[in-house]
Design an enzyme around this catalytic site. Structure first.
Site, short mmCIF file in Angstrom:
data_model
loop_
_atom_site.label_atom_id
_atom_site.label_comp_id
_atom_site.label_asym_id
_atom_site.label_seq_id
_atom_site.Cartn_x
_atom_site.Cartn_y
_atom_site.Cartn_z
N ASP A 52 14.77 -32.08 -23.75
CA ASP A 52 13.70 -33.07 -23.60
C ASP A 52 12.47 -32.41 -22.97
OD1 ASP A 52 12.95 -36.17 -23.32
OD2 ASP A 52 12.33 -35.13 -21.48
N TYR A 57 4.01 -31.12 -19.76
CA TYR A 57 4.79 -30.22 -18.93
C TYR A 57 4.23 -28.79 -19.05
CZ TYR A 57 8.17 -34.09 -18.96
OH TYR A 57 8.79 -35.32 -18.84
N GLN A 192 13.15 -44.06 -21.96
CA GLN A 192 13.46 -43.06 -20.94
C GLN A 192 12.88 -43.53 -19.61
OE1 GLN A 192 12.35 -38.44 -19.88
NE2 GLN A 192 12.82 -38.91 -22.02
N TYR A 220 16.02 -40.24 -16.37
CA TYR A 220 15.41 -39.03 -15.82
C TYR A 220 15.41 -39.08 -14.29
CZ TYR A 220 10.67 -41.21 -15.14
OH TYR A 220 9.60 -41.98 -14.73
N LYS A 231 20.50 -29.35 -1.06
CA LYS A 231 20.02 -28.05 -0.59
C LYS A 231 18.73 -28.14 0.23
CE LYS A 231 17.69 -26.79 -4.95
NZ LYS A 231 17.71 -25.82 -6.08
N ARG A 244 7.02 -32.17 -4.98
CA ARG A 244 8.12 -32.76 -4.24
C ARG A 244 7.87 -32.82 -2.73
NH1 ARG A 244 12.93 -29.31 -6.71
NH2 ARG A 244 11.25 -27.75 -6.60
N GLY A 294 17.36 -30.85 -15.19
CA GLY A 294 16.56 -29.65 -15.30
C GLY A 294 17.33 -28.43 -14.81
N ARG A 296 16.24 -24.12 -13.88
CA ARG A 296 15.22 -23.08 -13.91
C ARG A 296 15.82 -21.69 -14.09
NH1 ARG A 296 10.56 -25.04 -9.71
NH2 ARG A 296 9.33 -23.71 -11.07
N GLN A 300 22.02 -22.52 -13.06
CA GLN A 300 21.85 -23.96 -12.90
C GLN A 300 22.21 -24.70 -14.19
OE1 GLN A 300 17.79 -24.49 -11.64
NE2 GLN A 300 18.18 -23.76 -9.55
#
Length: 329
Positions: A52, A57, A192, A220, A231, A244, A294, A296, A300
């Site tokens: 997606d 983005y 979504q 999402y 974390k 964030r 997600g 990166r 992950q």
């Protein structure tokens, strides 16, 4: 991996879908190109067949990275979910709704919601070039645009379906009334929406309507952009230009920390991470069809895919839900 049918469409998507917002870099403190491509490859290699993304983005970068990552692969085995309707380059000629201002390489760019028919078609063609493909599996309106009638936007999607350039039509961030209007105009396949352990508001009205009308819900931010991994209560840090830094402020950090501590033993018993536990719980909620996650880097991505291996006992689900009800965020 488990695969689920998207609404009334013919699409079958991986229940955990690769969410490509972060690899665009914008609002996420930048990105590492090779790590991003490795994450996509690892996802595909571990059963996550669905990706997606959106033009916004990274202002096209996310799409370009996906195009590079899937080049030479069997396109029929990969499902691309894309969006349209956020414009930043002035091509809307002052039309649409101003949404917010975003930063890109030191420049401030005004972002507009713009879903007029001609823009839908224009954006689709640009996305196809960046992705290196000749069709999109699911094309979704990114955010509602009050300046354009919903019927006009849905008509554009119907045209693109007829041309074979998209396989299904969806929306994102639509409320219940907007969903109803869209569904009267086209065969709406999905909506979504933000949904997580800490944000379950759509369960009251949108999810029952979606279930009754066979419309898929794509969730999402199930990990609340990393907050529910735990974390950020330890030693993880955020870059100054990571959105964030402000986003996490909406939550009661101590309550979230306490909740995660309460469910940690369940994760430990299953030899799973908190993020895997949270993702799997989300996939099991009524009306939730697909869950975006997600990644990166490759590690992950693999962890996300393995979340589907978790099985819960009834009393474990009940315990998690009881703990959630206690924090009442």
């Amino acid at each position: 991996m488990e695969y689920r049918k998207l609404g009334k469409s013919d699409l079958e998507l991986s229940t955990i879908t690769y969410g490509a917002f972060a690899i665009g870099g914008t609002m996420w403190g930048g990105n590492e190109k090779q790590n991003s491509i490795d994450a996509i490859h690892a996802s595909l290699d571990h059963g996550i067949s669905t990706i997606d993304t959106a033009p916004f983005y990274g202002f096209g970068l996310s799409e370009e990275l996906i195009g590079e990552a899937i080049k030479g692969k069997d396109r029929s085995k990969i499902q691309i979910l894309n969006k349209f309707g956020l414009v930043w380059d002035g091509s809307n000629h002052g039309k649409g709704e101003h949404f917010f201002d975003a930063e890109d390489n030191g420049k401030t760019l005004p972002i507009y919601k713009y879903a007029a028919k001609e823009n839908v078609i224009k954006e689709l063609e640009e996305s196809l070039k960046r992705l290196g493909t000749d069709y999109i599996d699911l094309l979704q309106l990114h955010w509602p645009d009050a300046s354009t009638p919903i019927e006009e936007t849905m008509e554009a999607l119907e045209i693109l379906i007829g041309q074979g350039k998209i396989r299904a039509a969806g929306v994102s961030n639509y409320n219940l009334d907007q969903m109803k209007t869209a569904n009267e105009t086209t065969a709406l396949s999905s909506n979504q929406l933000a949904y997580s352990m800490l944000n379950r508001g759509i369960a009251d009205d949108i999810i029952p309507y979606a279930i009754d009308n066979e419309i898929a819900i794509i969730a999402y931010s199930p990990l609340e952009r990393g907050l529910l991994t735990g974390k950020y209560f330890k030693d993880a840090t955020l870059k100054a230009n990571d959105h964030r830094n402000g986003y996490f402020g909406q939550f009661d950090a101590e309550k979230v920390k306490g909740f995660l501590a309460a469910i940690q033993p369940i994760a430990d018993e299953k030899n799973a991470s908190l993020s895997q536990l949270v993702l799997r719980w989300t996939t099991l909620q009524p009306g939730i069809t697909i869950v975006l996650a997600g990644a990166r880097n490759a590690s992950q991505a693999i962890d996300n895919a393995k979340a589907m291996e978790i099985t819960f006992k009834r009393d474990e689900i009940d315990f998690i839900n009881e703990q959630l009800n206690k924090i009442s965020l």
